[in-house]
Scaffold this motif. Structure first.
Motif, mmCIF file in Angstrom:
data_model
loop_
_atom_site.group_PDB
_atom_site.id
_atom_site.type_symbol
_atom_site.label_atom_id
_atom_site.label_comp_id
_atom_site.label_asym_id
_atom_site.label_seq_id
_atom_site.Cartn_x
_atom_site.Cartn_y
_atom_site.Cartn_z
ATOM 1 N N ALA A 93 -29.131 -9.550 -57.982
ATOM 2 C CA ALA A 93 -29.802 -10.638 -57.279
ATOM 3 C C ALA A 93 -28.893 -11.211 -56.190
ATOM 4 C CB ALA A 93 -30.198 -11.740 -58.265
ATOM 5 N N TYR A 94 -27.604 -11.292 -56.472
ATOM 6 C CA TYR A 94 -26.631 -11.769 -55.482
ATOM 7 C C TYR A 94 -26.635 -10.861 -54.249
ATOM 8 C CZ TYR A 94 -22.221 -13.719 -53.717
ATOM 9 O OH TYR A 94 -21.260 -14.331 -52.944
ATOM 10 N N ILE A 95 -26.646 -9.543 -54.496
ATOM 11 C CA ILE A 95 -26.673 -8.600 -53.377
ATOM 12 C C ILE A 95 -27.936 -8.784 -52.551
ATOM 13 C CG2 ILE A 95 -26.824 -6.141 -52.779
ATOM 14 C CD1 ILE A 95 -24.978 -5.591 -55.160
ATOM 15 N N THR A 96 -29.063 -9.030 -53.214
ATOM 16 C CA THR A 96 -30.311 -9.282 -52.496
ATOM 17 C C THR A 96 -30.192 -10.532 -51.630
ATOM 18 O OG1 THR A 96 -31.566 -8.301 -54.310
ATOM 19 C CG2 THR A 96 -32.795 -9.653 -52.760
ATOM 20 N N ALA B 214 -29.847 -8.464 -45.602
ATOM 21 C CA ALA B 214 -31.120 -8.374 -44.895
ATOM 22 C C ALA B 214 -31.938 -7.246 -45.507
ATOM 23 C CB ALA B 214 -30.882 -8.114 -43.415
ATOM 24 N N GLU B 215 -33.254 -7.326 -45.352
ATOM 25 C CA GLU B 215 -34.141 -6.363 -45.999
ATOM 26 C C GLU B 215 -33.777 -4.917 -45.668
ATOM 27 O OE1 GLU B 215 -38.788 -5.555 -45.484
ATOM 28 O OE2 GLU B 215 -38.360 -7.530 -46.341
ATOM 29 N N GLN C 54 -38.824 -6.355 -51.942
ATOM 30 C CA GLN C 54 -39.716 -6.741 -50.851
ATOM 31 C C GLN C 54 -41.039 -7.314 -51.360
ATOM 32 O OE1 GLN C 54 -40.131 -3.232 -48.399
ATOM 33 N NE2 GLN C 54 -37.921 -2.857 -48.429
ATOM 34 N N GLN C 55 -41.250 -7.269 -52.663
ATOM 35 C CA GLN C 55 -42.536 -7.675 -53.211
ATOM 36 C C GLN C 55 -42.575 -9.132 -53.679
ATOM 37 O OE1 GLN C 55 -44.767 -5.284 -52.729
ATOM 38 N NE2 GLN C 55 -43.058 -3.972 -52.091
ATOM 39 N N VAL C 56 -41.407 -9.791 -53.776
ATOM 40 C CA VAL C 56 -41.375 -11.185 -54.229
ATOM 41 C C VAL C 56 -40.518 -12.013 -53.284
ATOM 42 C CG1 VAL C 56 -41.674 -10.480 -56.641
ATOM 43 C CG2 VAL C 56 -39.378 -10.886 -55.761
ATOM 44 N N ASP C 57 -40.659 -13.325 -53.358
ATOM 45 C CA ASP C 57 -39.933 -14.192 -52.439
ATOM 46 C C ASP C 57 -38.507 -14.422 -52.908
ATOM 47 O OD1 ASP C 57 -40.137 -15.964 -54.514
ATOM 48 O OD2 ASP C 57 -41.719 -17.174 -53.593
ATOM 49 N N ARG D 28 -26.928 -1.166 -49.714
ATOM 50 C CA ARG D 28 -26.042 -1.970 -50.552
ATOM 51 C C ARG D 28 -26.315 -1.765 -52.037
ATOM 52 N NH1 ARG D 28 -25.014 -7.619 -47.161
ATOM 53 N NH2 ARG D 28 -23.825 -6.596 -45.493
ATOM 54 N N PHE D 29 -27.557 -1.523 -52.400
ATOM 55 C CA PHE D 29 -27.825 -1.140 -53.785
ATOM 56 C C PHE D 29 -27.194 0.220 -54.091
ATOM 57 C CE2 PHE D 29 -31.687 -4.079 -53.839
ATOM 58 C CZ PHE D 29 -31.052 -5.011 -54.649
ATOM 59 N N GLY D 30 -27.128 1.071 -53.070
ATOM 60 C CA GLY D 30 -26.417 2.344 -53.231
ATOM 61 C C GLY D 30 -24.951 2.115 -53.538
#
Length: 399
Positions: free
Chosen positions: A116-119, A123-124, A325-328, A130-132
């Protein structure tokens, strides 16, 4: 990469090393404490308990981090893990070890907070890359941890617990003194005990029609992913009469290629193809490798397939980016907690399924287990059609 990302990735690596340290010495430690020769059942119970705690508490920590900020949740979990490993290092009784593994499962649920921190700080268009990095660093840590744990365990069977405690203490210091807050919490928010209900976030996630196919694919990919840790060593022994060194080398090659692909190729693939097609390409590569492996008759084929399996590694970070990308922004911790919970659920049932199937197939065709894994993978194909790019950020189902 900015400082915050470097620090969170370093923390993830240290956390993975700490987790992996314990696995090589767990059987010997249980034998030492229980004075029993066969501790297979106990190991199974402790591994299942660890995964069950992750399943229950990942959504809880994710929701708490949305409400009160990422740093406080990370700090409490890291401090708890350091103390827990220290207690386990000197635990004289079995019940303390079992309790310690349960607490370790709870504290390791902080990986949901890390994602969640990385999110928060990405940026989208940067999230897949970054998840990689996240998955690559966790993979590298999980390669280092068991090797280091095995070496330390030969010196003293409880030494890996002391080192794990030290690594979590270093992680705590990084989070306390270096890591900035990525999401300001609401200090005035009234605590609601309903927050501790792990099934509430799951119900919330199921309220998003756009998340449903993504979560189903996520479960399938993680379910199949448990097959490697469950079957790889058995398959190497049964098919090629490999010793421990060869099994370790093959797993090391697998892990290094996988981590390299996730760190270096996920970003370019997502930028060039988009997350959905990067996911499709990753799944196609892994499915191809599984089919080839099913017909392998020589051990070198497993090493030759490492790059193809590695290309399959770009699929998971791309999928994780799609889900964000599906939630705020206010619900990213809750979402990552749900995803981490699904990973734990797969870790409970995946090994049981694949071990049972392999036991049935081994007398006739051991390699068929990889084809079975590929067949499970194929269940995700119709779900790919349900992936929508449109964001659901403006819709927040109740829960």
């Amino acid at each position: 990469m900015n400082k915050a990302l470097i620090v969170i990735l370093a923390a993830v690596t240290l956390d993975a090393i700490g987790i992996g340290l314990i696995f090589p010495i767990l059987p010997r430690l249980l034998e030492d404490v229980t004075h029993q020769g066969d501790v297979t059942t106990l190991i199974g119970i402790m591994l299942a308990l660890y995964s069950a705690m992750q399943f229950l508490f990942s959504p809880v920590l994710g929701v708490l981090s949305d409400r009160y900020g990422r740093r406080p949740v990370l700090l409490v979990s890291l401090a708890g893990a350091a103390i827990d490993y220290l207690v386990m290092a000197f635990a004289p009784e079995l019940w303390l070890l079992v309790l310690g593994r349960a607490i370790a499962g709870i504290t390791s649920a902080n990986m949901a907070v890390a994602t969640a921190y990385i999110t928060d700080i990405s940026a989208e268009e940067e999230r897949a890359k970054r998840f990689g990095y996240f998955h690559a660093m966790f993979g590298i840590g999980f390669i280092i941890g068991p090797v280091l744990g095995g070496l330390l365990g030969d010196i003293w069977v409880r030494a890996p617990f002391l080192v794990a405690a030290g690594l979590n203490a270093v992680n705590f210091a990084l989070a306390l003194f270096v890591l900035p807050e990525s999401r300001k919490g609401d200090s005035t928010a009234r605590f609601d005990f309903k927050t501790l209900n792990p099934f509430r976030p799951l119900g919330w996630a199921l309220g998003f029609a756009s998340l449903m196919p993504l979560m189903a694919i996520f479960v399938i990919m993680n379910f199949v992913g448990t097959m490697y840790g469950t079957i790889w060593a058995l398959f190497g022994q049964d098919m090629f009469q490999w010793n421990g060194l060869m099994i370790g080398l093959s797993l090391g090659a697998f892990g290094l290629f996988h981590a390299g692909a996730q760190a270096l190729l996920t970003g370019p693939a997502a930028a060039r193809l988009g997350e959905k097609w990067a996911l499709v390409v990753g799944m196609a590569c892994e499915l191809t490798a599984l089919v080839i492996l099913g017909f392998a008759t020589q051990g070198w084929i497993l090493f030759a397939l490492a790059p193809l399996f590695a290309l399959g590694g770009i699929g998971m970070p791309a999928l994780q980016s799609l889900t964000t990308q599906q939630v705020d922004a206010d619900n990213q911790g809750k979402l990552q907690g749900v995803l981490a919970s699904l990973v734990s659920l797969s870790a409970v049932f995946g090994p049981l399924f694949f071990a049972t199937v392999y036991f049935a197939l081994k007398p006739t065709w051991p390699g068929l287990i990889w084809i079975v894994g590929g067949a499970v993978y194929l269940l995700a194909l119709p779900l790919l059609l349900g992936i929508r790019k449109a964001r659901a950020a403006t819709v927040t189902p109740g829960g």
